[in-house]
Design an enzyme around this catalytic site. Structure first.
Site, short mmCIF file in Angstrom:
data_model
loop_
_atom_site.label_atom_id
_atom_site.label_comp_id
_atom_site.label_asym_id
_atom_site.label_seq_id
_atom_site.Cartn_x
_atom_site.Cartn_y
_atom_site.Cartn_z
N ILE A 70 6.88 2.45 -39.86
CA ILE A 70 6.54 3.46 -40.88
C ILE A 70 7.34 3.19 -42.15
CG2 ILE A 70 6.46 5.94 -41.42
CD1 ILE A 70 4.63 5.19 -39.05
N LEU A 72 10.15 4.82 -42.91
CA LEU A 72 10.80 6.07 -43.32
C LEU A 72 10.12 6.77 -44.49
CD1 LEU A 72 14.52 4.97 -42.82
CD2 LEU A 72 13.17 6.46 -41.35
N CYS A 128 17.51 2.07 -38.69
CA CYS A 128 16.06 1.87 -38.77
C CYS A 128 15.76 0.40 -38.99
CB CYS A 128 15.44 2.68 -39.90
SG CYS A 128 13.66 2.46 -39.93
C1 LIG Z 1 6.69 6.88 -35.39
C2 LIG Z 1 8.18 6.91 -35.28
C3 LIG Z 1 8.95 7.32 -36.38
C4 LIG Z 1 10.35 7.36 -36.28
N1 LIG Z 1 11.08 7.79 -37.36
C5 LIG Z 1 12.43 7.90 -37.27
C6 LIG Z 1 13.22 8.42 -38.35
O1 LIG Z 1 12.69 8.84 -39.39
N2 LIG Z 1 14.57 8.46 -38.21
C7 LIG Z 1 15.20 8.04 -37.05
O2 LIG Z 1 16.42 8.12 -36.97
N3 LIG Z 1 14.47 7.57 -35.99
C8 LIG Z 1 13.12 7.49 -36.08
N4 LIG Z 1 12.39 7.03 -34.99
C9 LIG Z 1 13.10 6.65 -33.75
C10 LIG Z 1 13.07 7.78 -32.71
O3 LIG Z 1 13.72 8.94 -33.21
C11 LIG Z 1 13.73 7.35 -31.37
O4 LIG Z 1 15.08 6.99 -31.61
C12 LIG Z 1 13.03 6.16 -30.70
O5 LIG Z 1 11.64 6.19 -30.92
C13 LIG Z 1 13.29 6.09 -29.19
O6 LIG Z 1 12.84 7.26 -28.52
P1 LIG Z 1 11.36 7.39 -27.82
O7 LIG Z 1 11.17 6.17 -26.97
O8 LIG Z 1 11.40 8.67 -27.05
O9 LIG Z 1 10.37 7.43 -28.95
C14 LIG Z 1 11.00 6.97 -35.06
C15 LIG Z 1 10.22 6.58 -33.96
C16 LIG Z 1 8.83 6.55 -34.05
C17 LIG Z 1 8.03 6.14 -32.83
#
Ligand SMILES: Cc1cc2nc3c(=O)[nH]c(=O)nc-3n(C[C@H](O)[C@H](O)[C@H](O)COP(=O)(O)O)c2cc1C
Length: 300
Positions: A70, A72, A128
């Protein structure tokens, strides 16, 4: 039975939150989920100015999860404080604001402007993989992790959570660096850098070429890293990576996480967070656990 946990003086009614970037600021999800039932709502990353994000396509499904790049995308701190914080204040839940930046100054700017806002904690995203400057550039060098943590801490009114990258050789080095810089807590894992190729188009599936892998496929890596970090530092840990339900969440808690966050799972099950709260309660009843704190780090 007690399900509340305390992180840096902030009391969370239960240890379940959603992971930044997968829930907006809860607006869309509030149709499905009673936000009052969550330990906290963690917002999408917010920067000092609006960011357009990366070119599309910027998500791709993969076996056991997804890739995202994405980049951010966010409306910037001005819109965020006018729109998102007042929305979240209607609910009886803690507000964790995720902060992103391209330079130390940008992180500090956002953190300072959040100083008079009713946010309970700030989660500083130095991990990120999808932005060229900042983000992961900070999160992969222990000296940079310590330095940015110290700078942000010096300017923050709220306790800070440093969000660590799994794209490193030794997570304990990064966890110690954040702790040395004054982090009140750490969260992990952010996404693992991955790639997918569309064989029919003979092209990258994502315009950014690489993206962050998340979802069930990353869970064993995340549990291992949470365990290692918990052995290395004293600050509380918020664990995430592939959690879909209470069983998954409990693995992280037993490995040493004080709280957990659910990300990708929300996309196919918008009830995943509240189901996890209910499932943890049922587990505690089944095994006669009086206090969730008995479970934190219980497997060594
Ligand atoms: C679509 C998407 C957008 C994300 N945006 C952010 C973000 O803005 N800031 C951040 O710290 N992590 C972001 N992440 C990471 C998630 O917060 C998380 O650390 C990571 O996806 C692992 O957890 P999960 O497997 O439950 O998704 C994003 C993840 C996804 C899939």
């Amino acid at each position: 039975m007690n399900m509340s946990v305390n992180i840096a003086g902030v009391e969370f009614k239960n240890p379940v939150m959603e992971a930044s970037g997968t829930f907006g600021s809860g607006m869309e999800y509030s149709e499905f989920v009673d936000l009052n039932r969550l330990g906290a709502v963690v917002t999408k990353g917010v920067a000092s100015v609006p960011w357009p994000g990366n070119p599309t396509p910027r998500i791709a499904e993969v076996y056991g999860g997804m890739l995202n790049a994405i980049g951010l995308q966010n409306p910037g701190i001005d819109v965020f404080t006018k729109r998102d914080i007042p929305f979240l204040k209607q609910y009886d839940t803690k507000i964790v604001v995720n902060v992103c930046g391209k330079t130390t100054e940008e992180y500090i700017d956002v953190v300072e402007r959040l100083g008079d806002q009713p946010a309970d904690m700030l989660e500083i995203n130095i991990s990120c993989p999808n932005v060229k400057e900042g983000g992961i550039a900070f999160g992969q060098d222990p000296k940079a992790v310590e330095a940015i943590t110290r700078e942000v801490k010096a300017h923050a009114k709220q306790p800070i959570i440093m969000k660590l990258s799994p794209n490193v050789t030794d997570i304990t080095v990064m966890a110690r660096a954040a702790e040395a810089g004054g982090a009140d807590a750490i969260s992990l894992i952010n996404t693992l850098t991955g790639m997918r190729i569309d064989i029919h188009k003979r092209a990258f599936a994502l315009a950014n070429k690489t993206g962050g892998l998340s979802g069930p496929a990353v869970k064993p890596v995340a549990v291992r890293m949470v365990y290692q970090a918990a052995q290395a530092v004293k600050v509380p840990i918020i664990g995430m990576g592939g959690i879909r339900n209470a069983d998954d969440a409990l693995e992280f808690i037993l490995a040493g996480a004080t709280a957990v966050a659910i990300g990708t799972a929300n996309f196919h099950n918008p009830y995943a967070t509240v189901e996890t709260v209910d499932g943890i309660r049922a587990y505690m009843e089944k095994y006669g656990i009086e206090d969730i704190r008995e479970l934190i780090g219980a497997v060594r």
